[in-house]
Enzyme design. Structure first.
Site, mmCIF file in Angstrom:
data_model
loop_
_atom_site.group_PDB
_atom_site.id
_atom_site.type_symbol
_atom_site.label_atom_id
_atom_site.label_comp_id
_atom_site.label_asym_id
_atom_site.label_seq_id
_atom_site.Cartn_x
_atom_site.Cartn_y
_atom_site.Cartn_z
ATOM 1 N N HIS A 1 -4.177 -54.031 -6.916
ATOM 2 C CA HIS A 1 -2.721 -53.820 -6.851
ATOM 3 C C HIS A 1 -1.975 -55.066 -7.345
ATOM 4 C CE1 HIS A 1 0.519 -51.280 -4.637
ATOM 5 N NE2 HIS A 1 1.051 -51.948 -5.637
ATOM 6 N N ARG B 1 0.560 -45.448 -7.377
ATOM 7 C CA ARG B 1 0.119 -45.570 -5.990
ATOM 8 C C ARG B 1 -1.206 -44.813 -5.842
ATOM 9 N NH1 ARG B 1 3.205 -49.225 -5.717
ATOM 10 N NH2 ARG B 1 5.081 -49.373 -4.421
HETATM 11 C C1 GLV Z 1 4.411 -52.581 -6.562
HETATM 12 O O1 GLV Z 1 3.535 -51.829 -6.288
HETATM 13 C C2 GLV Z 1 5.792 -52.251 -6.640
HETATM 14 O O2 GLV Z 1 6.152 -51.120 -6.297
HETATM 15 O O3 GLV Z 1 6.571 -53.085 -7.049
#
Ligand code: GLV
Length: 310
Positions: free
Chosen positions: A273, A225
């Site tokens: 992401h 993150r």
């Molecule tokens: C993606 O970021 C997840 O947590 O699956």
């Protein structure tokens, strides 16, 4: 009927509906914001919600995350922590993340950064040693995903060390554990792969003080993150030359604004992401199984520990 309310902005709503309908014949499928009567929502299937979201649904039976990380659900203090909460553990998603992290390490380890710069100048020049980095990788967070990344890198010939919050036997991989061993772990990690869950304990963990412990020229690979890293500190250490590179699938803020200097740093690679996308076809079995388990009063698979927050 079993009603599931889906709320995952970038998620594949049509794919989830198709895969879950095939497994739950009496599915009443709802997609946020068309929640219907909130009192009749049985399950929420979500990635990230706004504060107060869960308070609207008085008769929920369980919460199902569409991802591996559940910080986006804990962000809502009205998350019903007395109910079963499950996350996704999907070997297909894990494999994607192993590939992504491995690429990030190899990009710098095998000097693709330098060869790209030479290619940009149409310069045929062999740099000699295949690498300018020590072949040691520290994997910060050694759960399902970090563990698979660590074992994958080990198989490629890297010395791998894993940091965990409490001591663990990681087999052939050296274990560093707890706050006391974080500095020695960082000091010996020329590549740092972050695969921690985001919790109040890990938010901002990679600040200037800790990133400075990494050896000079170290590369930070973050596919956890954005909130684990203090972005300004990372940028400053890249600009000062203490860090040699960063490979980021996640940023803070996210999405990264178009005018953010990180985009243009020559030694930074950014992806939006996407290192491990949840695919309904591979993840629907565990969601459907958990719906049935919760309705039958059985424990869920891949439960979230609400005390730990992941
Ligand atoms: C993606 O970021 C997840 O947590 O699956």
């Amino acid at each position: 009927m079993v009603s599931i309310l889906f709320k995952a902005g970038a998620g594949d709503a049509a794919g989830w509906q198709r895969e879950l309908s095939a497994r739950i014949p009496d599915l009443d499928w709802r997609v946020w914001p068309d929640a219907g009567d909130p009192a009749t929502v049985d399950f929420v299937l979500a990635f990230r919600v706004e504060p107060g979201f869960f308070a609207q649904f008085p008769n929920l039976k369980g919460v199902l995350a569409t991802g591996a990380g559940v910080d986006g659900l804990f962000a809502d203090k009205t998350l019903p922590t007395h109910l079963p909460i499950a996350r996704i553990v999907d070997p297909y998603m894990t494999q994607q993340m192993v590939q992504w992290a491995t690429y990030g390490v190899l990009h710098f380890f095998r000097r693709f950064d330098e060869y790209r710069a030479l290619q940009n100048r149409a310069e045929w020049k062999e740099l000699g040693s295949p690498t300018r980095h020590p072949n040691r990788v520290g994997v910060l967070g050694f759960g399902e995903i970090g563990g698979a990344i660590g074992r994958g890198l080990l198989a490629l010939g890297f010395f791998v060390q894993g940091w965990t919050s409490t001591p663990r036997d990681l087999g052939p991989i050296d274990n560093f554990a707890g706050a006391a061993q974080l500095d020695p772990f960082l000091e010996t990690s020329p590549f740092l792969v972050c695969s921690l869950p985001l919790t109040p304990d890990t938010k901002g963990l990679l600040n200037r003080q800790r990133l400075s412990k990494l050896p000079k020229g170290a590369v930070v690979v973050n596919l956890a993150r954005g909130g684990h890293v203090v972005t300004d500190d990372l940028l400053a250490l890249l600009q000062e030359g203490h860090l040699g590179g960063a490979v980021l699938d996640v940023t803070d803020p996210e999405p990264l604004p178009a005018d953010h200097p990180l985009w243009h740093h020559p030694n930074v690679i950014i992806t939006p992401h996407e290192s491990g996308l949840t695919t309904p076809a591979t993840a629907a079995d565990q969601i459907a199984a958990n719906v049935k388990r919760i309705l039958a009063g059985e424990p869920v698979v891949n439960p979230v520990d609400v005390q730990r927050g992941y």
